[in-house]
Scaffold this motif. Structure first.
Motif, PDB file in Angstrom:
ATOM      1  N   MET A 102       0.842  -1.205   0.000  1.00  0.00           N
ATOM      2  CA  MET A 102       0.000   0.000   0.000  1.00  0.00           C
ATOM      3  C   MET A 102       0.873   1.250   0.000  1.00  0.00           C
ATOM      4  N   ASP A 103       1.881   1.256   0.867  1.00  0.00           N
ATOM      5  CA  ASP A 103       2.789   2.402   0.934  1.00  0.00           C
ATOM      6  C   ASP A 103       3.515   2.596  -0.392  1.00  0.00           C
ATOM      7  N   PHE A 113      -5.788   0.533  -6.141  1.00  0.00           N
ATOM      8  CA  PHE A 113      -5.240  -0.608  -5.395  1.00  0.00           C
ATOM      9  C   PHE A 113      -6.386  -1.548  -5.055  1.00  0.00           C
ATOM     10  N   ILE A 114      -6.289  -2.783  -5.523  1.00  0.00           N
ATOM     11  CA  ILE A 114      -7.333  -3.780  -5.269  1.00  0.00           C
ATOM     12  C   ILE A 114      -6.766  -4.885  -4.389  1.00  0.00           C
ATOM     13  N   LYS A 154      -5.118 -10.676   7.917  1.00  0.00           N
ATOM     14  CA  LYS A 154      -5.923 -10.016   6.893  1.00  0.00           C
ATOM     15  C   LYS A 154      -6.691  -8.836   7.486  1.00  0.00           C
ATOM     16  N   LEU A 155      -7.212  -9.017   8.693  1.00  0.00           N
ATOM     17  CA  LEU A 155      -7.938  -7.939   9.355  1.00  0.00           C
ATOM     18  C   LEU A 155      -7.041  -6.713   9.525  1.00  0.00           C
ATOM     19  N   GLU A 156      -5.836  -6.922  10.034  1.00  0.00           N
ATOM     20  CA  GLU A 156      -4.953  -5.790  10.295  1.00  0.00           C
ATOM     21  C   GLU A 156      -4.530  -5.105   8.997  1.00  0.00           C
ATOM     22  N   ALA A 157      -4.335  -5.883   7.933  1.00  0.00           N
ATOM     23  CA  ALA A 157      -4.002  -5.289   6.634  1.00  0.00           C
ATOM     24  C   ALA A 157      -5.183  -4.491   6.084  1.00  0.00           C
ATOM     25  N   ASP A 158      -6.369  -5.055   6.163  1.00  0.00           N
ATOM     26  CA  ASP A 158      -7.549  -4.368   5.628  1.00  0.00           C
ATOM     27  C   ASP A 158      -7.856  -3.100   6.422  1.00  0.00           C
ATOM     28  N   VAL A 159      -7.691  -3.159   7.742  1.00  0.00           N
ATOM     29  CA  VAL A 159      -7.899  -1.978   8.572  1.00  0.00           C
ATOM     30  C   VAL A 159      -6.926  -0.876   8.158  1.00  0.00           C
ATOM     31  N   GLU A 160      -5.679  -1.251   7.932  1.00  0.00           N
ATOM     32  CA  GLU A 160      -4.681  -0.261   7.536  1.00  0.00           C
ATOM     33  C   GLU A 160      -5.004   0.342   6.173  1.00  0.00           C
ATOM     34  N   LEU A 161      -5.512  -0.480   5.257  1.00  0.00           N
ATOM     35  CA  LEU A 161      -5.875   0.034   3.939  1.00  0.00           C
ATOM     36  C   LEU A 161      -6.993   1.064   4.049  1.00  0.00           C
ATOM     37  N   VAL A 162      -7.980   0.794   4.900  1.00  0.00           N
ATOM     38  CA  VAL A 162      -9.133   1.693   5.037  1.00  0.00           C
ATOM     39  C   VAL A 162      -8.805   2.897   5.914  1.00  0.00           C
ATOM     40  N   LYS A 163      -8.295   2.648   7.126  1.00  0.00           N
ATOM     41  CA  LYS A 163      -8.047   3.743   8.065  1.00  0.00           C
ATOM     42  C   LYS A 163      -6.838   4.581   7.663  1.00  0.00           C
ATOM     43  N   ASN A 165      -5.904   5.332   4.749  1.00  0.00           N
ATOM     44  CA  ASN A 165      -5.996   5.903   3.407  1.00  0.00           C
ATOM     45  C   ASN A 165      -5.963   7.421   3.403  1.00  0.00           C
ATOM     46  N   GLU A 166      -6.151   8.049   4.554  1.00  0.00           N
ATOM     47  CA  GLU A 166      -6.037   9.506   4.614  1.00  0.00           C
ATOM     48  C   GLU A 166      -4.625   9.944   4.216  1.00  0.00           C
ATOM     49  N   LYS A 167      -3.642   9.145   4.598  1.00  0.00           N
ATOM     50  CA  LYS A 167      -2.257   9.519   4.278  1.00  0.00           C
ATOM     51  C   LYS A 167      -1.833   9.021   2.899  1.00  0.00           C
ATOM     52  N   ARG A 168      -2.529   8.004   2.354  1.00  0.00           N
ATOM     53  CA  ARG A 168      -2.113   7.435   1.064  1.00  0.00           C
ATOM     54  C   ARG A 168      -2.945   7.940  -0.106  1.00  0.00           C
ATOM     55  N   GLY A 169      -4.221   8.154   0.114  1.00  0.00           N
ATOM     56  CA  GLY A 169      -5.087   8.644  -0.951  1.00  0.00           C
ATOM     57  C   GLY A 169      -5.301   7.655  -2.078  1.00  0.00           C
TER      58      GLY A 169
END
Length: 251
Positions: A102-103, A113-114, A154-163, A165-169
């Motif tokens: 993601m980064d 990103f899918i 998977k939960l921790e990865a998905d949380v990071e992708l959603v939460k 996303n403010e920094k990644r856009g």
């Protein structure tokens, strides 16, 4: 030409996705990042370009350089430890490497990103989805008991992708299939807020991901997919129109 980079390209879903995207009606340029040199000929036979490297070893900046070199417009995360190496490697691949991807995608200036995740990934201390029935809750219990390390990673990865996303856009989509099978695809699924259901063909999951690749309106959607009666394009379009986000309030 639209270009997709598949991370974890030698997996079964990824191989189906490669074949689908390189053929009409998609006819995309596909790069496939794979771990083993042994898979190079297989990737080339699908008319895709193999890139040999280890997602476990690549830093975010090194992966960003690879992404830039492909000029990809879409990144698909289809990698996973696959149960090899125990809980520690599951965390290393399914959580840590996914977050670095993601980064890297953001660093490379790519928006789309899918993520290929799994049905019922959620914080279990929160109430179960309101559409779940007793069978869904039982299947949920079974899955989290049998695959706890995988589900948590998977939960921790998905949380990071959603939460995060403010920094990644990123314009992200999370596709969450039920248990995977090697049966031939039917071309029909149910997608969105659905019952956990039975096993879904990897080929059908790949077709769902391909439909998301070309339908940018699925950006911001998080949806479950199981066997069903709707055509795949129709099912994905319905998710996009309704802006389905099954993860909302569950992380």
């Amino acid at each position: 030409m639209p270009t997709t980079l598949i991370l974890g390209g030698s997996g079964k879903v990824a191989l189906h996705l490669t074949r689908i995207l390189t053929q009409p009606p998609y006819s995309q340029k596909v790069f496939s990042l794979i771990r083993s040199q042994d898979k190079v000929s297989q990737i080339r036979s699908l008319n895709a370009e193999p890139l040999v490297n280890s997602l476990e070893d690549l830093s975010a900046s090194a992966l960003a350089d690879i992404i830039k070199s492909t000029s990809a417009s879409t990144i698909v995360w289809a990698a996973g430890a696959g149960g090899k190496g125990g809980a520690e490697r599951t965390r290393t691949v399914d959580r840590d490497a996914a977050i670095r991807a993601m980064d890297a995608t953001a660093q490379a200036g790519v928006k789309r990103f899918i993520m290929v995740s799994a049905v019922d990934i959620r914080v279990r201390s929160k109430p179960a989805p309101e559409w779940y029935n007793d069978d869904d809750r039982a299947k949920s219990d079974q899955m989290w008991k049998a695959l706890s390390a995988y589900c948590q990673a998977k939960l921790e990865a998905d949380v990071e992708l959603v939460k995060g996303n403010e920094k990644r856009g990123l314009v992200y989509t999370i596709v969450r299939p039920s248990t995977l099978s090697d049966e031939k695809g039917t071309g029909k699924v149910e997608a969105g807020k659905v019952h956990i259901g039975g096993p879904i063909s990897r080929e059908d999951v790949a077709a769902v991901v391909a439909a998301c690749v070309v339908d940018e309106a699925t950006g911001g959607c998080v949806f479950d997919v199981v066997p069903g009666e709707a055509g795949i394009e129709e099912a994905v379009r319905g998710v996009a129109v309704e802006k389905v986000h099954v993860f909302e309030g569950r992380y």
